[in-house]
Scaffold this motif. Sequence first.
Motif, PDB file in Angstrom:
ATOM      1  N   PRO A  56      15.072 -12.215  22.503  1.00 48.95           N
ATOM      2  CA  PRO A  56      14.626 -12.832  21.258  1.00 48.95           C
ATOM      3  C   PRO A  56      14.828 -11.886  20.067  1.00 48.95           C
ATOM      4  O   PRO A  56      14.536 -10.703  20.145  1.00 48.95           O
ATOM      5  N   LYS A 103      11.223 -25.282  19.221  1.00 50.46           N
ATOM      6  CA  LYS A 103      11.561 -23.896  18.896  1.00 50.46           C
ATOM      7  C   LYS A 103      10.797 -23.530  17.630  1.00 50.46           C
ATOM      8  O   LYS A 103      10.855 -24.237  16.628  1.00 50.46           O
ATOM      9  N   LYS A 117      12.004 -19.192  21.315  1.00 46.27           N
ATOM     10  CA  LYS A 117      13.058 -19.710  22.189  1.00 46.27           C
ATOM     11  C   LYS A 117      14.073 -18.588  22.374  1.00 46.27           C
ATOM     12  O   LYS A 117      14.726 -18.154  21.438  1.00 46.27           O
ATOM     13  N   THR A 168      18.709 -21.091  13.260  1.00 47.22           N
ATOM     14  CA  THR A 168      18.901 -19.937  14.135  1.00 47.22           C
ATOM     15  C   THR A 168      17.621 -19.110  14.183  1.00 47.22           C
ATOM     16  O   THR A 168      16.695 -19.312  13.407  1.00 47.22           O
ATOM     17  N   SER A 169      17.592 -18.150  15.082  1.00 47.35           N
ATOM     18  CA  SER A 169      16.413 -17.297  15.258  1.00 47.35           C
ATOM     19  C   SER A 169      16.409 -16.095  14.331  1.00 47.35           C
ATOM     20  O   SER A 169      15.556 -15.226  14.444  1.00 47.35           O
ATOM     21  N   TYR A 212       9.136 -13.321  15.263  1.00 49.97           N
ATOM     22  CA  TYR A 212      10.037 -13.591  16.379  1.00 49.97           C
ATOM     23  C   TYR A 212      10.150 -15.100  16.586  1.00 49.97           C
ATOM     24  O   TYR A 212       9.332 -15.873  16.096  1.00 49.97           O
ATOM     25  N   SER A 213      11.178 -15.481  17.327  1.00 53.16           N
ATOM     26  CA  SER A 213      11.360 -16.873  17.713  1.00 53.16           C
ATOM     27  C   SER A 213      10.948 -17.006  19.167  1.00 53.16           C
ATOM     28  O   SER A 213      11.225 -16.131  19.978  1.00 53.16           O
ATOM     29  N   ASN A 259      13.920 -10.257  16.532  1.00 55.00           N
ATOM     30  CA  ASN A 259      12.608  -9.957  15.973  1.00 55.00           C
ATOM     31  C   ASN A 259      12.734  -8.926  14.864  1.00 55.00           C
ATOM     32  O   ASN A 259      13.755  -8.281  14.712  1.00 55.00           O
ATOM     33  N   MET A 266       9.320 -20.205  14.935  1.00 51.69           N
ATOM     34  CA  MET A 266       9.318 -18.817  14.496  1.00 51.69           C
ATOM     35  C   MET A 266       7.860 -18.500  14.176  1.00 51.69           C
ATOM     36  O   MET A 266       7.172 -19.294  13.537  1.00 51.69           O
ATOM     37  N   ARG A 318      14.697 -16.079   6.292  1.00 50.93           N
ATOM     38  CA  ARG A 318      15.120 -16.785   7.496  1.00 50.93           C
ATOM     39  C   ARG A 318      16.305 -17.678   7.189  1.00 50.93           C
ATOM     40  O   ARG A 318      16.513 -18.099   6.049  1.00 50.93           O
TER      41      ARG A 318
END
Length: 155
Positions: A140, A111, A134, A76-77, A131-132, A142, A113, A60
């Motif tokens: 999203p 937010k 937000k 970040t996601s 996944y996130s 993933n 994960m 991540r």
Amino acid sequence: MFASRLLCFIAIVVMCAAPLAAEEIGSVSTVFKALGPNDKIVVEAFDDPKVAGVTCYLSRAKTGGIKGGVGLAEDTSDASVACRQVGPIHIDGKLKDGEVVFKKDLSMDFKTMQVVRFHDRKRDVLVYLVYSDKIIDGSPKNSVSAVAIEKNWKP
């Protein structure tokens, strides 16, 4: 008295919000920051709390800089998950599809994960989805990983 109650409440919320802690395996810097830590990609590992013999590896993004250094930056996601059988599989109790097996806060504005588990009973496979929660630009980000349940596992 109030302060001790508040600290106790915060501890309970933190324990309930994070089903599992991850162990950092390593990281690489991606963007140099003159002040504070660099932006980086972190690789973490966690064991499935209900399925002995399965470990998931999560990569991540982690934001650096001054805000990142004090825990105020929004990560970040971007994330990826790879789960593997690392020993004989033993399922502890009944598995619920979509059960959260890992959760990490990515910002101060709630937010997170999450990694959730599904059991594909037809193929006897465990499926892990990261996944996130937000939504970014309407979609999203993933990633998914699957672990076949091996009956006669050998290292």
